[in-house]
Design an enzyme around this catalytic site. Structure first.
Site, PDB file in Angstrom:
ATOM      1  N   HIS A   1      50.818  35.428  48.318  1.00 53.96           N
ATOM      2  CA  HIS A   1      50.332  36.760  47.943  1.00 53.96           C
ATOM      3  C   HIS A   1      50.942  37.219  46.619  1.00 53.96           C
ATOM      4  CE1 HIS A   1      47.911  37.504  51.513  1.00 53.96           C
ATOM      5  NE2 HIS A   1      48.843  36.829  52.171  1.00 53.96           N
TER       6      HIS A   1
ATOM      7  N   ASP B   1      49.596  35.560  43.747  1.00 57.97           N
ATOM      8  CA  ASP B   1      48.650  35.186  42.677  1.00 57.97           C
ATOM      9  C   ASP B   1      47.821  36.372  42.182  1.00 57.97           C
ATOM     10  OD1 ASP B   1      46.994  35.212  44.968  1.00 57.97           O
ATOM     11  OD2 ASP B   1      46.059  33.265  44.528  1.00 57.97           O
TER      12      ASP B   1
ATOM     13  N   LEU C   1      44.141  26.098  54.802  1.00 56.73           N
ATOM     14  CA  LEU C   1      44.410  24.917  53.977  1.00 56.73           C
ATOM     15  C   LEU C   1      43.403  24.783  52.836  1.00 56.73           C
ATOM     16  CD1 LEU C   1      45.288  22.466  56.910  1.00 56.73           C
ATOM     17  CD2 LEU C   1      46.881  23.730  55.437  1.00 56.73           C
ATOM     18  N   SER C   2      42.685  25.879  52.558  1.00 60.31           N
ATOM     19  CA  SER C   2      41.773  25.957  51.404  1.00 60.31           C
ATOM     20  C   SER C   2      40.594  25.007  51.482  1.00 60.31           C
ATOM     21  CB  SER C   2      42.529  25.728  50.089  1.00 60.31           C
ATOM     22  OG  SER C   2      43.406  26.774  49.866  1.00 60.31           O
ATOM     23  N   SER C   3      39.975  24.955  52.650  1.00 64.36           N
ATOM     24  CA  SER C   3      38.774  24.117  52.766  1.00 64.36           C
ATOM     25  C   SER C   3      37.659  24.653  51.870  1.00 64.36           C
ATOM     26  CB  SER C   3      38.306  24.063  54.216  1.00 64.36           C
ATOM     27  OG  SER C   3      38.037  25.365  54.696  1.00 64.36           O
TER      28      SER C   3
ATOM     29  N   GLU D   1      33.817  32.434  44.811  1.00 61.73           N
ATOM     30  CA  GLU D   1      34.369  32.927  46.077  1.00 61.73           C
ATOM     31  C   GLU D   1      34.434  34.461  46.083  1.00 61.73           C
ATOM     32  OE1 GLU D   1      36.750  30.418  48.059  1.00 61.73           O
ATOM     33  OE2 GLU D   1      37.363  31.893  49.551  1.00 61.73           O
TER      34      GLU D   1
ATOM     35  N   ASP E   1      44.299  28.785  45.022  1.00 64.40           N
ATOM     36  CA  ASP E   1      43.698  27.682  45.772  1.00 64.40           C
ATOM     37  C   ASP E   1      42.825  26.815  44.869  1.00 64.40           C
ATOM     38  OD1 ASP E   1      44.908  29.055  47.795  1.00 64.40           O
ATOM     39  OD2 ASP E   1      43.052  29.867  48.627  1.00 64.40           O
TER      40      ASP E   1
ATOM     41  N   TYR F   1      42.895  41.170  53.874  1.00 64.51           N
ATOM     42  CA  TYR F   1      43.364  40.614  52.603  1.00 64.51           C
ATOM     43  C   TYR F   1      43.031  41.579  51.465  1.00 64.51           C
ATOM     44  CZ  TYR F   1      43.819  37.103  48.840  1.00 64.51           C
ATOM     45  OH  TYR F   1      44.169  36.418  47.713  1.00 64.51           O
TER      46      TYR F   1
HETATM   47  C1  GLA Z   1      44.575  32.888  50.108  1.00 65.15           C
HETATM   48  C2  GLA Z   1      43.936  33.205  48.763  1.00 65.15           C
HETATM   49  C3  GLA Z   1      44.894  32.878  47.608  1.00 65.15           C
HETATM   50  C4  GLA Z   1      46.261  33.528  47.839  1.00 65.15           C
HETATM   51  C5  GLA Z   1      46.759  33.246  49.261  1.00 65.15           C
HETATM   52  C6  GLA Z   1      48.028  33.978  49.565  1.00 65.15           C
HETATM   53  O1  GLA Z   1      44.780  31.511  50.223  1.00 65.15           O
HETATM   54  O2  GLA Z   1      42.751  32.465  48.581  1.00 65.15           O
HETATM   55  O3  GLA Z   1      44.346  33.297  46.385  1.00 65.15           O
HETATM   56  O4  GLA Z   1      46.228  34.888  47.580  1.00 65.15           O
HETATM   57  O5  GLA Z   1      45.806  33.573  50.241  1.00 65.15           O
HETATM   58  O6  GLA Z   1      49.059  33.519  48.771  1.00 65.15           O
END
Ligand code: GLA
Length: 375
Positions: free
Chosen positions: A28, A30, A118-120, A153, A165, A217
């Site tokens: 949190h 970025d 995990l950023s799929s 996104e 990500d 978020y």
């Molecule tokens: C998600 C968001 C990122 C970042 C993280 C928290 O993964 O996509 O941009 O803010 O949460 O660090």
């Protein structure tokens, strides 16, 4: 390739892969213009693609099995659902940014766990962005493609995420963590050979599905931006650690903990990088655990399952552990000595069973390559 022919009736031009990620530290931060330190996972989304000479986009996912066919001029967020938002959003965003791109047939095959933090979705976006970059000769740099993927996104999938990500998926390198300044996107590959130091990074997917689009978020991000505004700062990144106490006195009570997390977390990223530069990965342990406490107590994005996984891993001998990604579920990382790997994984699994939680999925992660053409 055979499957592509079966679905689309023609041969593809190639296959591009883009990985998921875990973030070692810098959560949190970025969207506050701060620092992050992710590694790419060996797990990746693969996009097998054929460029089309018309304006039609055809999508198929091996996992979801549902095909989508849509003329690009009709493409809006409302016309797509689920996973199709991400590839479609990238194509649409490229066009909106003025790039002369047309249609494509795209077959997606991904082994990045979904909803696990995990950023799929970033992996999907970046695989398609890398494919379009090559097939349409866009000559965009990896960071520019990451920005396109992030905009897809934000605008298309409706998640106001930061840039971590997508930068991780595009720019990470084999055997290194990516030290990224999210304000100007300057980056440095920090070598990270855990095995050489007798260490492993255990990833624990708690199976609690998180959904970043659910508003929490966005609310946290808005809180940070409000705090920066009240302090007269461009972003919370500009608040130095020695100005924290004074700043807390000037902010409404509900914003203070958010600011404290962001400021201390940026400090933890710098500390972690110093340790890695000295070749001392074990020193990351306490930094990870402190980062988790900050996310749990100040930022309040952990949940009972992630807290249990962290506490159990540390009690069972991990050097440190924390939730990774946006939170509200998702995954935990634990830094573990090689010899303690099984004991930590088993302890977490047993604790989940005793607490009546679903069985977590555990695997070890090595820093892997970013987006690339693989076929
Ligand atoms: C998600 C968001 C990122 C970042 C993280 C928290 O993964 O996509 O941009 O803010 O949460 O660090």
């Amino acid at each position: 390739m055979t499957q592509f022919y079966e679905v689309f009736g023609a041969a593809p031009d190639g296959t591009w892969a883009a990985p998921g990620r875990v973030n070692l530290i810098g959560e949190h931060t970025d969207y506050n213009d701060g620092f992050v330190l992710p590694i790419a996972l060996p797990h990746a989304a693969r996009a097998t693609v054929r460029r089309r000479e018309d304006d039609v986009l055809r999508l198929y996912s091996v996992q979801a099995r549902l095909p989508l066919q849509i003329p690009l001029p009709l493409l809006t967020g409302a016309r797509t659902r689920g996973w199709t938002k991400y590839p479609a959003g990238v194509v649409r965003t490229l066009r909106d940014a003025g790039h002369a791109v047309g249609g494509a047939d795209i077959l997606i095959d991904s082994d990045v766990p979904t909803g696990a933090g995990l950023s799929s979705s970033a992996a999907l976006e970046c695989a398609v962005a890398a494919a379009y970059n090559d097939l349409y000769d866009l000559a965009l740099a990896p960071a520019d493609l990451a920005l396109i993927a992030q905009r897809a996104e934000n605008d298309y999938a409706g998640v106001p995420c930061g840039i971590m990500d997508q930068m991780a998926s595009m720019c990470c390198a084999d055997g290194a963590a990516l030290f990224l300044d999210t304000r100007d996107l300057t980056q440095r590959q920090v070598p990270l050979d855990l095995a050489a130091q007798g260490l492993r990074l255990l990833v624990i997917d708690t199976r609690v599905k998180h959904d970043l689009a659910d508003g929490a978020y966005a609310g946290l991000r808005a809180g940070c931006e409000r705090a920066a505004g009240l302090l007269g700062l461009r972003a919370l990144r500009d608040l130095p650690a020695d100005g924290l106490d004074t700043a807390l006195g000037r902010l409404p009570a509900e914003l203070g903990p958010l600011v404290r997390h962001v400021v201390t977390e940026n400090g933890r990223v710098r500390q972690a990088v110093e340790h890695l530069d000295r070749g001392d990965a074990a020193a990351l342990g306490p930094i990870l655990t402190a980062g988790h406490a900050s996310l749990r107590d100040d930022y309040r994005v952990s949940c009972p399952e992630t807290d249990l996984a962290v506490a159990t891993a540390v009690a069972a001998g991990a050097l440190g552990a924390r939730m990774t990604g946006g939170g509200f579920g998702g995954s935990v990382i634990a830094l573990v000595a090689q010899y303690a790997l099984d004991q930590v994984a088993e302890a977490v699994t047993a604790a989940f069973r005793d607490a009546g939680h679903a069985e977590p999925r555990t695997f070890t992660a090595v820093p892997s390559a970013g987006a690339r053409r693989i076929g």
